[in-house]
Design an enzyme around this catalytic site. Structure first.
Site, mmCIF file in Angstrom:
data_model
loop_
_atom_site.group_PDB
_atom_site.id
_atom_site.type_symbol
_atom_site.label_atom_id
_atom_site.label_comp_id
_atom_site.label_asym_id
_atom_site.label_seq_id
_atom_site.Cartn_x
_atom_site.Cartn_y
_atom_site.Cartn_z
ATOM 1 N N SER A 186 0.790 -1.232 0.000
ATOM 2 C CA SER A 186 0.000 0.000 0.000
ATOM 3 C C SER A 186 0.820 1.278 0.000
ATOM 4 C CB SER A 186 -0.938 0.014 1.211
ATOM 5 O OG SER A 186 -0.202 -0.024 2.425
ATOM 6 N N HIS A 214 -5.370 -3.969 -1.245
ATOM 7 C CA HIS A 214 -5.182 -2.947 -2.284
ATOM 8 C C HIS A 214 -5.139 -3.543 -3.691
ATOM 9 C CE1 HIS A 214 -4.478 0.587 0.293
ATOM 10 N NE2 HIS A 214 -4.034 -0.303 1.152
ATOM 11 N N LYS A 244 -12.140 -0.437 0.504
ATOM 12 C CA LYS A 244 -11.298 0.327 -0.422
ATOM 13 C C LYS A 244 -11.971 0.360 -1.794
ATOM 14 C CE LYS A 244 -7.073 -0.141 2.243
ATOM 15 N NZ LYS A 244 -7.652 -0.681 3.481
#
Length: 397
Positions: A186, A214, A244
């Site tokens: 990340s 991610h 996310k």
């Protein structure tokens, strides 16, 4: 009367963080977390959100969340194992499994909870975990909680991983061995070398655990890092977040059905925390369905990510080894990084400074997260501000 010891500890240590440029100020938003945000009445181009695909503000997700509240209420009302499992939780998990290409999946309240849950449910003091040195904090904490021996290997260094896996296997000291890695790292935006990791795992009988927080929604046309490499049948644990790219909140573990059955009876966050809200479950399911139906948002994310990355490189910024839309501008010194971020803010760009302990000392950076929702005009404006501030502070020439 409060404790003098506590007061002394807090005063001394908070001041120390401020003196070293390590104290993080929190900026409450007065708007939705979209491509443009408002803070204290100021409109800013937002380059700090994890809302990669813009789904956090998607009207289709809002609609199903509202419907779920009307039907089920605002909370699940109990832990999953008593009577907090609603049929929409089951649908969410079935949808995740289909999305990730696994037999089954289990959902949790957050991605952090997943790592606290899954690692300690399978590994214990008789085992060892080989962990990439740049793994996320939740992986580190999950490893510690398990009481397994933690063997760190150099970041994405396959020679070091093979050497340490061989030593651990041949020592005969451990009942089970596991290798854990982020799918996408990340802070730097680089991708784990999963094919090589799987090869080493097969050689030394390691369980393979990938945290794809991610990567899901970003790689593999949205399905994640494991799908990107076509390794769904080789990875034992696929971990992800729903907060996310998916745009909601929560987390999941996907894998073999027996693994998921075990986590349902032995992972503590599942057993002792109330289930995610009905609205969250419905919205997350809808988001995943959208990603399985079309790659439009994923394509736009990559287009915008590549555009911003190219622009920053042309200006002379050090963007490290990023292979994904996550694009750091590595400044180095912590105080200069804080100043750089503050000047961007003053000029109209919100790109939060990231310093130790989130990243190693001396590698302070602002991390840019372009999304599918940004327009080229927004990105051009951001690049213009980066040029002005970078030259002003001597970060670029």
């Amino acid at each position: 009367m409060s404790s003098n010891t506590l007061q002394s500890f807090l005063t001394e240590n908070l001041q120390d963080l401020k003196d070293r440029g390590l104290y993080n100020e929190i900026d409450p938003l007065e708007s939705a977390n979209g491509p443009v945000i408002r803070i204290q009445g100021k409109e800013l181009i937002n380059l700090s959100s994890n809302n990669y695909l813009g789904l956090a503000t998607d009207e289709r997700l809002k609609a199903v969340a509202k419907e779920a509240i009307d039907r089920y209420g605002v909370g699940a009302g109990a832990v999953r194992t008593i009577n907090g499992t609603l049929d929409i939780h089951v649908k969410l998990e079935e949808t995740i499994a289909k999305f990730k290409g696994t037999e089954a999946a289990i959902s949790y309240q957050s991605g952090f909870n997943c790592n606290m849950a899954a690692i300690s449910a399978v590994m214990d003091k008789n085992d060892a975990i080989l962990s990439d040195e740049l793994n996320h904090a939740s992986i580190i904490d999950g490893c510690r909680l398990s009481k397994a021996k933690i063997i760190r290997f150099n970041h994405s260094d396959m020679d070091d991983l093979r050497k340490k896996a061989k030593e651990a296997k041949e020592s005969g000291n451990y009942k089970k061995l596991m290798v854990i890695t982020d799918g996408v790292f990340s802070m730097d935006g680089d991708i784990a070398k999963l094919p090589e990791i799987v090869e080493i795992a097969n050689e030394f009988d390691l369980m393979v655990y990938v945290d794809d927080a991610h990567g899901s929604g970003v790689l593999g046309k949205g399905a994640g890092t494991v799908k990107h490499f076509g390794l769904q049948n080789e990875v034992d644990f696929q971990i992800g977040t729903l907060s996310k790219a998916i745009g909601v909140v929560g987390g999941y573990v996907a894998g073999k059905r027996e693994l998921i059955d075990w986590l349902k009876v032995r992972s503590r966050p599942f057993l002792f925390s109330t289930a995610v809200t009905p609205a969250d479950a419905a919205a997350a399911t809808k988001a995943i369905e959208l990603l399985m139906e079309s790659t439009e948002l994923n394509d736009r994310l990559w287009e915008n990510g590549n555009y911003l990355k190219k622009g920053l490189q042309q200006l002379g910024y050090d963007i490290g080894q990023s292979e994904t839309p996550i694009t750091p501008c590595i400044i180095g010194d912590e105080k200069l990084t804080q100043t750089f971020s503050k000047r961007l803010y003053e000029e109209g760009v919100y790109a939060k400074s990231i310093v130790f302990p989130t990243v190693p000392r001396g590698t302070g950076r602002v991390r840019n997260m372009p999304t599918a929702s940004h327009t080229k005009e927004m990105l051009d404006q951001a690049l213009s501000i980066y040029e002005k501030v970078g030259k002003e502070l001597g970060v670029i020439s």
